[in-house]
Design a protein around this motif. Structure first.
Motif, PDB file in Angstrom:
ATOM      1  N   GLN A 105       0.821  -1.213   0.000  1.00  0.00           N
ATOM      2  CA  GLN A 105       0.000   0.000   0.000  1.00  0.00           C
ATOM      3  C   GLN A 105       0.854   1.262   0.000  1.00  0.00           C
ATOM      4  OE1 GLN A 105      -2.839  -0.325   3.192  1.00  0.00           O
ATOM      5  NE2 GLN A 105      -3.459  -2.363   2.543  1.00  0.00           N
ATOM      6  N   LEU A 106       2.142   1.114   0.277  1.00  0.00           N
ATOM      7  CA  LEU A 106       3.046   2.263   0.334  1.00  0.00           C
ATOM      8  C   LEU A 106       3.748   2.540  -0.993  1.00  0.00           C
ATOM      9  CD1 LEU A 106       4.686   1.579   3.815  1.00  0.00           C
ATOM     10  CD2 LEU A 106       2.782   3.124   3.298  1.00  0.00           C
ATOM     11  N   GLY A 146       8.446  -2.927  -9.009  1.00  0.00           N
ATOM     12  CA  GLY A 146       7.634  -3.042  -7.798  1.00  0.00           C
ATOM     13  C   GLY A 146       8.372  -3.780  -6.696  1.00  0.00           C
ATOM     14  N   ARG A 147       9.049  -4.860  -7.057  1.00  0.00           N
ATOM     15  CA  ARG A 147       9.825  -5.604  -6.065  1.00  0.00           C
ATOM     16  C   ARG A 147      10.939  -4.742  -5.485  1.00  0.00           C
ATOM     17  NH1 ARG A 147      10.331 -11.161  -9.574  1.00  0.00           N
ATOM     18  NH2 ARG A 147       8.309 -12.048  -8.975  1.00  0.00           N
ATOM     19  N   LYS A 148      11.565  -3.962  -6.351  1.00  0.00           N
ATOM     20  CA  LYS A 148      12.637  -3.085  -5.884  1.00  0.00           C
ATOM     21  C   LYS A 148      12.083  -2.037  -4.920  1.00  0.00           C
ATOM     22  CE  LYS A 148      16.414  -0.223  -7.599  1.00  0.00           C
ATOM     23  NZ  LYS A 148      17.114   0.273  -8.778  1.00  0.00           N
ATOM     24  N   LEU A 149      10.958  -1.424  -5.272  1.00  0.00           N
ATOM     25  CA  LEU A 149      10.324  -0.444  -4.382  1.00  0.00           C
ATOM     26  C   LEU A 149       9.889  -1.098  -3.075  1.00  0.00           C
ATOM     27  CD1 LEU A 149       8.112   1.496  -6.961  1.00  0.00           C
ATOM     28  CD2 LEU A 149      10.105   2.399  -5.737  1.00  0.00           C
ATOM     29  N   CYS A 177       4.485   3.963   9.375  1.00  0.00           N
ATOM     30  CA  CYS A 177       3.170   3.670   9.942  1.00  0.00           C
ATOM     31  C   CYS A 177       2.602   2.409   9.318  1.00  0.00           C
ATOM     32  CB  CYS A 177       2.214   4.840   9.703  1.00  0.00           C
ATOM     33  SG  CYS A 177       2.779   6.356  10.473  1.00  0.00           S
ATOM     34  N   LEU A 178       3.017   1.265   9.821  1.00  0.00           N
ATOM     35  CA  LEU A 178       2.486  -0.007   9.340  1.00  0.00           C
ATOM     36  C   LEU A 178       1.677  -0.635  10.454  1.00  0.00           C
ATOM     37  CD1 LEU A 178       5.402  -1.829   7.505  1.00  0.00           C
ATOM     38  CD2 LEU A 178       3.359  -0.888   6.509  1.00  0.00           C
ATOM     39  N   SER A 179       0.544  -1.127  10.100  1.00  0.00           N
ATOM     40  CA  SER A 179      -0.227  -1.877  11.080  1.00  0.00           C
ATOM     41  C   SER A 179      -0.524  -3.231  10.500  1.00  0.00           C
ATOM     42  CB  SER A 179      -1.517  -1.146  11.421  1.00  0.00           C
ATOM     43  OG  SER A 179      -2.339  -1.047  10.279  1.00  0.00           O
TER      44      SER A 179
END
Length: 181
Positions: A105-106, A146-149, A177-179
């Motif tokens: 999501q980030l 995407g994997r790199k990010l 901020c991960l939940s």
């Protein structure tokens, strides 16, 4: 544009790919490095036109890109053994999934969705391309980026350590901020 990027690329890409492959023998690394070389070549050609020896020039761009790529990847190799899909430490899939899903999501959706489909849902890249309306090449590129990010966010948002029983533990730092549910 001041030089013929397409013409130079079509003329030199096969030889350049061999050059890159010899220095980074994993196919996905080679493709990612080739993409970066093409981007650097394009950006240079937007500004300048005077290229005397294109082969030498492209090899130098490739060498620098390989060096940068290896330098960036070096911090991940310390976390062996690695999962072949994402290049992260071996963690039970169900445990890793609880961290990967929020991290997806980030990153931008155009990269997150192909990675989610490929790595979490185990859908073949051809099927992903078709469902997202992309070419197979674009899909592969988005999955790689995407994997790199995702790897960057993984290490930006937390730390991974081995505990006394030789299991890997991921701890979220206060900077992210991960939940998890």
């Amino acid at each position: 544009m001041k030089c013929d990027v397409i013409g130079i690329w079509h003329e030199k890409k096969d030889k350049l790919k061999g050059f890159v492959y010899k220095r980074s023998p994993q196919y996905l690394d080679t493709e990612e490095i080739m993409n970066e070389v093409l981007v650097k070549m394009y950006l240079y050609c937007l500004k300048k036109a005077d290229i005397k020896n294109t082969e030498s020039w492209l090899c130098q761009i490739a060498k620098n890109t390989i060096y940068d790529y290896k330098k960036d990847a070096a911090r991940f190799t310390e976390l062996q053994p690695e999962s072949p899909a994402i290049g992260w430490p071996s963690i039970e899939t169900h445990n890793a999934r609880r961290w990967i899903e929020p991290l997806l999501q980030l990153i931008p959706v155009k990269y997150a969705e192909p990675v989610r489909l490929a790595d979490l849902e185990n859908i073949q890249q051809k099927a992903i391309a078709k469902s997202l309306g992309l070419t197979l090449t674009a899909t592969k590129s988005r999955i790689q980026r995407g994997r790199k990010l995702l790897r960057q966010k993984f290490f930006e948002c937390g730390i991974i350590e081995k505990n006394e029983t030789d299991n890997y533990i991921y701890t979220v730092t206060r900077s992210c901020c991960l939940s998890t549910k």
